[in-house]
Design a protein around this motif. Structure first.
Motif, short mmCIF file in Angstrom:
data_model
loop_
_atom_site.label_atom_id
_atom_site.label_comp_id
_atom_site.label_asym_id
_atom_site.label_seq_id
_atom_site.Cartn_x
_atom_site.Cartn_y
_atom_site.Cartn_z
N GLN A 17 0.78 -1.08 0.28
CA GLN A 17 -0.06 0.05 0.02
C GLN A 17 0.86 1.44 0.03
OE1 GLN A 17 -2.22 -1.57 3.49
NE2 GLN A 17 -4.06 -0.52 2.45
N LYS A 18 1.94 1.19 0.71
CA LYS A 18 2.99 2.37 0.78
C LYS A 18 3.50 2.47 -0.67
CE LYS A 18 7.03 4.19 3.26
NZ LYS A 18 8.00 3.87 4.28
N ALA A 19 3.95 1.59 -1.07
CA ALA A 19 4.91 1.68 -2.64
C ALA A 19 3.58 1.99 -3.57
CB ALA A 19 5.11 0.22 -2.84
N ALA A 20 2.32 1.68 -3.45
CA ALA A 20 1.35 2.01 -4.18
C ALA A 20 1.15 3.69 -4.27
CB ALA A 20 -0.06 1.35 -4.00
N ALA A 21 1.11 4.31 -3.02
CA ALA A 21 0.90 5.53 -3.01
C ALA A 21 2.36 6.22 -3.25
CB ALA A 21 0.87 5.87 -1.32
N ASP A 26 -3.86 5.00 -6.59
CA ASP A 26 -4.91 4.91 -5.44
C ASP A 26 -5.28 3.81 -4.61
OD1 ASP A 26 -4.89 7.84 -5.43
OD2 ASP A 26 -6.19 7.66 -7.27
N ALA A 27 -5.06 2.75 -5.42
CA ALA A 27 -5.27 1.39 -5.01
C ALA A 27 -4.62 0.47 -6.06
CB ALA A 27 -6.76 1.06 -5.03
N LEU A 28 -4.37 -1.00 -5.46
CA LEU A 28 -3.85 -2.07 -6.07
C LEU A 28 -5.13 -3.00 -6.13
CD1 LEU A 28 -0.36 -2.57 -4.46
CD2 LEU A 28 -1.04 -1.38 -6.59
N LEU A 29 -5.24 -3.54 -7.29
CA LEU A 29 -6.10 -4.70 -7.50
C LEU A 29 -5.41 -6.00 -8.08
CD1 LEU A 29 -9.33 -2.86 -9.15
CD2 LEU A 29 -8.77 -3.20 -6.83
N VAL A 30 -5.16 -6.99 -7.15
CA VAL A 30 -4.29 -8.23 -7.61
C VAL A 30 -5.11 -9.54 -7.76
CG1 VAL A 30 -2.37 -9.17 -6.85
CG2 VAL A 30 -2.46 -6.83 -6.24
N VAL A 54 -7.88 -6.44 -2.72
CA VAL A 54 -8.07 -4.99 -2.96
C VAL A 54 -7.35 -4.24 -1.80
CG1 VAL A 54 -9.80 -3.03 -3.29
CG2 VAL A 54 -10.29 -5.57 -4.05
N ALA A 55 -6.23 -3.21 -2.34
CA ALA A 55 -5.49 -2.67 -1.12
C ALA A 55 -5.33 -1.37 -1.52
CB ALA A 55 -3.98 -3.30 -1.28
N PRO A 56 -6.27 -0.57 -1.08
CA PRO A 56 -6.29 1.01 -1.48
C PRO A 56 -5.09 1.47 -0.55
CG PRO A 56 -7.94 0.24 0.43
CD PRO A 56 -7.43 -0.92 -0.13
N ALA A 57 -4.45 2.56 -1.11
CA ALA A 57 -3.28 3.41 -0.81
C ALA A 57 -3.43 3.63 0.79
CB ALA A 57 -2.93 4.57 -1.51
N GLU A 58 -4.86 4.17 0.98
CA GLU A 58 -5.17 4.45 2.27
C GLU A 58 -6.56 3.83 2.54
OE1 GLU A 58 -5.50 8.92 2.82
OE2 GLU A 58 -3.38 9.13 2.25
N PRO A 94 -19.40 -9.38 -8.86
CA PRO A 94 -17.98 -8.86 -8.19
C PRO A 94 -17.30 -7.55 -8.43
CG PRO A 94 -17.60 -10.74 -9.53
CD PRO A 94 -19.06 -10.43 -9.69
N TYR A 95 -17.25 -7.20 -9.43
CA TYR A 95 -16.71 -6.14 -10.04
C TYR A 95 -17.49 -5.00 -9.30
CZ TYR A 95 -14.63 -9.37 -13.17
OH TYR A 95 -13.73 -10.25 -13.69
N ALA A 96 -18.76 -4.91 -9.50
CA ALA A 96 -19.48 -3.72 -8.68
C ALA A 96 -19.31 -4.04 -7.21
CB ALA A 96 -21.05 -3.90 -8.96
N LEU A 97 -19.09 -5.15 -6.46
CA LEU A 97 -19.00 -5.16 -5.13
C LEU A 97 -17.46 -4.58 -4.91
CD1 LEU A 97 -19.23 -6.42 -2.41
CD2 LEU A 97 -18.29 -8.49 -3.12
N VAL A 98 -16.44 -4.70 -5.64
CA VAL A 98 -15.14 -4.08 -5.25
C VAL A 98 -15.27 -2.47 -5.50
CG1 VAL A 98 -12.68 -3.99 -6.38
CG2 VAL A 98 -13.72 -6.08 -5.81
N ALA A 99 -15.94 -2.09 -6.40
CA ALA A 99 -16.10 -0.66 -6.73
C ALA A 99 -16.88 -0.06 -5.69
CB ALA A 99 -16.86 -0.44 -8.23
N SER A 100 -17.80 -0.47 -5.09
CA SER A 100 -18.74 -0.27 -4.00
C SER A 100 -17.70 -0.01 -2.71
CB SER A 100 -20.00 -0.80 -3.87
OG SER A 100 -19.53 -2.11 -3.39
N ARG A 101 -16.78 -0.64 -2.54
CA ARG A 101 -16.04 -0.68 -1.22
C ARG A 101 -14.77 0.07 -1.48
NH1 ARG A 101 -16.86 -5.80 2.54
NH2 ARG A 101 -14.61 -4.78 3.25
N LEU A 102 -14.40 0.47 -2.61
CA LEU A 102 -13.23 1.46 -2.92
C LEU A 102 -13.54 2.69 -2.39
CD1 LEU A 102 -11.70 0.17 -6.07
CD2 LEU A 102 -10.58 0.20 -4.10
N PRO A 103 -12.51 3.56 -1.92
CA PRO A 103 -12.78 4.75 -1.60
C PRO A 103 -13.06 5.79 -2.54
CG PRO A 103 -10.61 4.28 -0.63
CD PRO A 103 -11.04 3.29 -1.63
#
Length: 372
Positions: A17-21, A26-30, A54-58, A94-103
């Motif tokens: 997450q730190k490396a992404a920032a 803003d986020a990593l999707l792996v 799903v790893a948001p930078a924050e 599942p894609y909508a699920l990920v989108a809904s939970r991202l900042p």
């Protein structure tokens, strides 16, 4: 075989997450693959159903998995990381699920470099207006620098593949085909402790002039030089890769001369590994020696590639690369000479850059093995 408990540490996702920032993501999707295993220890099946870390930078990371795969995810090392594992049902998007939970307000996200195109496009639709980039610009920098536990895992892999090379003489005989020898080697790779066979090259005579030759039905003849390049993946997830050269009977004099040049070049390169040398400089040490002996046109590929959870990863030891080698970087050193229509030769070891120099993980002799 029990895994080293330090092989998949819990802080990797936080560091990612730190490396992404730092990389402006803003986020990593792996999705399933080496990046997911590196971050979580979870060797998820690559399926049409979405599995995605799903790893948001924050913010808090979470792992989205098909509901039927959640028990496997929870039983993997990922289950002990304290990351929420979110199961989705067959009728969910599942894609909508990920989108809904991202900042909200995302500008740029990193997708793992091996994500399937259909998933990339589905995320593009679920996150309109969000720029997609490669997560490798953040994750590659982490994966390139191996921990002590990772170096131990690579050393175990090297020892396992060395054990196979020690016994190649049992199978490599005149009158047998490359394919027959390759089957025996593949069985031995598993018997030596690998979880799977990744590749087996048995390239005899003129077939050796093709660096990535497939095993064929060519019958091995007396006097044939044979390139044997083999590798697999250990239960730890870390890979082996080593090339040695054999001759059945008396080799041609010209081949012996070329092999002596190649051995000198590969030895010089492995002895030159030190922090601060660039990839280009290390490549040039062997390439200049080979060119000076008149074989420059027959060394047709880079010197080497990084290795870890993938057989080929950063750093690449190649002309033009100004990347400075650092402690913890692991890579192959494998110069080759390939004479079309005649023969080929390649010597490959895995080396690790240490604080004081380099360590060669493969210990089997690099001398030409002459078989009766």
């Amino acid at each position: 075989m029990a895994h080293d408990p330090n092989l998949y540490p819990a802080d990797r996702v936080v560091r990612a997450q730190k490396a992404a920032a730092e990389a402006g993501l803003d986020a990593l999707l792996v999705s399933p693959g080496p990046d997911l295993r590196y971050l979580t220890g979870y060797e998820a099946q690559p399926l049409e159903r979405l599995t995605c870390l799903v790893a948001p930078a924050e913010g808090e990371p979470f792992l989205v998995v098909p509901l039927l795969e959640r028990p496997a995810a929870e039983a993997s090392p990922a289950g002990g990381l304290g990351i929420e594992i979110v199961g989705w049902r067959e009728t969910d998007d599942p894609y909508a699920l990920v989108a809904s939970r991202l900042p909200s307000g995302l500008g740029r996200i990193g997708l793992d470099n091996h994500m399937w195109a259909e998933k990339v496009l589905a995320f593009r639709e679920a996150l309109p207006g969000v720029e997609q980039a490669l997560a490798g610009q953040a994750l590659g920098e982490l994966r390139m620098r191996k921990s002590d536990a990772e170096v131990r895992a690579l050393s175990e892999a090297a020892s396992a593949i060395d054990a196979v090379h020690l016994n190649v003489g049992e199978w490599l005989k005149p009158g047998r085909t490359e394919r027959e020898v390759g089957r025996d080697i593949a069985d031995a790779i598993i018997a030596a402790g690998h979880a799977r066979v990744d590749f087996v090259i048995v390239a005899s005579g003129p077939n050796g002039a093709s660096p990535h030759a497939e095993v064929s039905d060519r019958v091995i003849q007396p006097g044939d030089p044979v390139v044997v390049d083999i590798g697999g993946t250990m239960p730890s997830g870390y890979c082996s890769d080593s090339t040695r050269n054999y001759v059945v009977g008396q080799a041609p004099e010209e081949y012996l001369r070329a092999y002596g040049v190649l051995l000198a070049a590969q030895t010089a390169q492995t002895e030159s590994v030190i922090p601060g040398i660039t990839s280009q400089q290390l490549d040039a040490i062997g390439r200049d020696l080979i060119e000076g002996e008149g074989y420059g046109d027959y060394f047709i590929h880079r010197t080497g590639h990084g290795i870890g959870l993938e057989t080929h990863e950063e750093p690449y030891i190649v002309a033009g690369s100004q990347r400075t080698l650092e402690p913890g970087m692991a890579f192959s050193i494998e110069p080759g000479i390939y004479i079309p229509g005649a023969y080929g030769a390649r010597i490959e070891d895995i080396a690790v850059c240490t604080r004081t120099g380099g360590e060669r993980l493969n210990r089997v002799t690099r001398e030409l093995r002459v078989l009766a």
